[in-house]
Design a protein around this motif. Structure first.
Motif, short mmCIF file in Angstrom:
data_model
loop_
_atom_site.label_atom_id
_atom_site.label_comp_id
_atom_site.label_asym_id
_atom_site.label_seq_id
_atom_site.Cartn_x
_atom_site.Cartn_y
_atom_site.Cartn_z
N ASP A 89 58.15 -125.12 0.96
CA ASP A 89 57.50 -125.55 2.19
C ASP A 89 58.29 -125.05 3.40
N LEU A 90 57.62 -124.31 4.27
CA LEU A 90 58.27 -123.71 5.43
C LEU A 90 58.82 -124.76 6.40
N TRP A 119 50.27 -120.46 -6.33
CA TRP A 119 51.35 -120.62 -7.29
C TRP A 119 51.70 -119.27 -7.90
N GLY A 120 52.93 -119.15 -8.36
CA GLY A 120 53.36 -117.96 -9.08
C GLY A 120 53.02 -118.08 -10.55
N GLN A 121 53.63 -117.22 -11.35
CA GLN A 121 53.33 -117.15 -12.78
C GLN A 121 53.97 -118.29 -13.57
N GLN A 141 53.27 -113.14 3.14
CA GLN A 141 53.43 -114.46 2.53
C GLN A 141 54.61 -114.43 1.58
N VAL A 142 55.44 -115.47 1.65
CA VAL A 142 56.61 -115.52 0.78
C VAL A 142 56.18 -115.64 -0.67
N ALA A 178 63.35 -116.18 -4.07
CA ALA A 178 62.40 -116.12 -2.96
C ALA A 178 62.47 -114.76 -2.27
N SER A 179 61.31 -114.31 -1.79
CA SER A 179 61.26 -113.01 -1.13
C SER A 179 61.59 -113.11 0.36
N SER A 180 61.60 -114.30 0.89
CA SER A 180 61.75 -114.48 2.34
C SER A 180 63.21 -114.56 2.75
#
Length: 122
Positions: free
Chosen positions: A98-99, A112-114, A1-2, A24-26
């Motif tokens: 959103d992909l 959600w992130g931090q 998951q991104v 982003a990690s993706s």
């Protein structure tokens, strides 16, 4: 998951500026529609600014003319330049994507992130 990691928040005086970053990690970042969201104490999380896969930008009325969203696809990063900050901009700011390339409302996301805290105070 991104994963999306926000940074750049801080304490600033009214009228000041901050630039938020979201990495982003993706490797497929360029196909994502991206949004910046915020949640102030006691309030629901809201969409602040978004940029679609095709580059179409949208802003909530309260930040139009003051905030600018941009993206750097090779760096897998989306930015939020915030100028003329007001007390009411104080919130935790989040990004999400959103992909399918759309700009979604906050309640369309489950994860959600931090986030990064932005405090506008004199």
């Amino acid at each position: 998951q991104v994963q999306f990691v926000e940074s750049g928040g801080g304490l600033v005086q009214p009228g000041g500026s901050l630039r938020l970053s979201c990495a982003a990690s993706s490797s497929s970042f360029s196909i994502y529609g991206m949004g910046w969201y915020r949640q102030a104490p006691g309030k629901q999380r809201e969409l602040v600014a978004g940029v679609s896969r095709g580059g179409i930008k949208k802003y909530v009325d309260s930040v139009k003319g003051r905030f600018t969203i941009s993206r750097d696809n090779p760096k897998r990063t989306v930015y939020l330049q915030m100028d003329s900050l007001k007390l009411e901009d104080t919130a935790v700011y989040y990004c999400n994507g959103d992909l399918l390339g759309r700009v979604l409302t906050a309640d369309e996301y489950r994860y959600w992130g931090q986030g990064t805290q932005v405090t506008v105070s004199s």
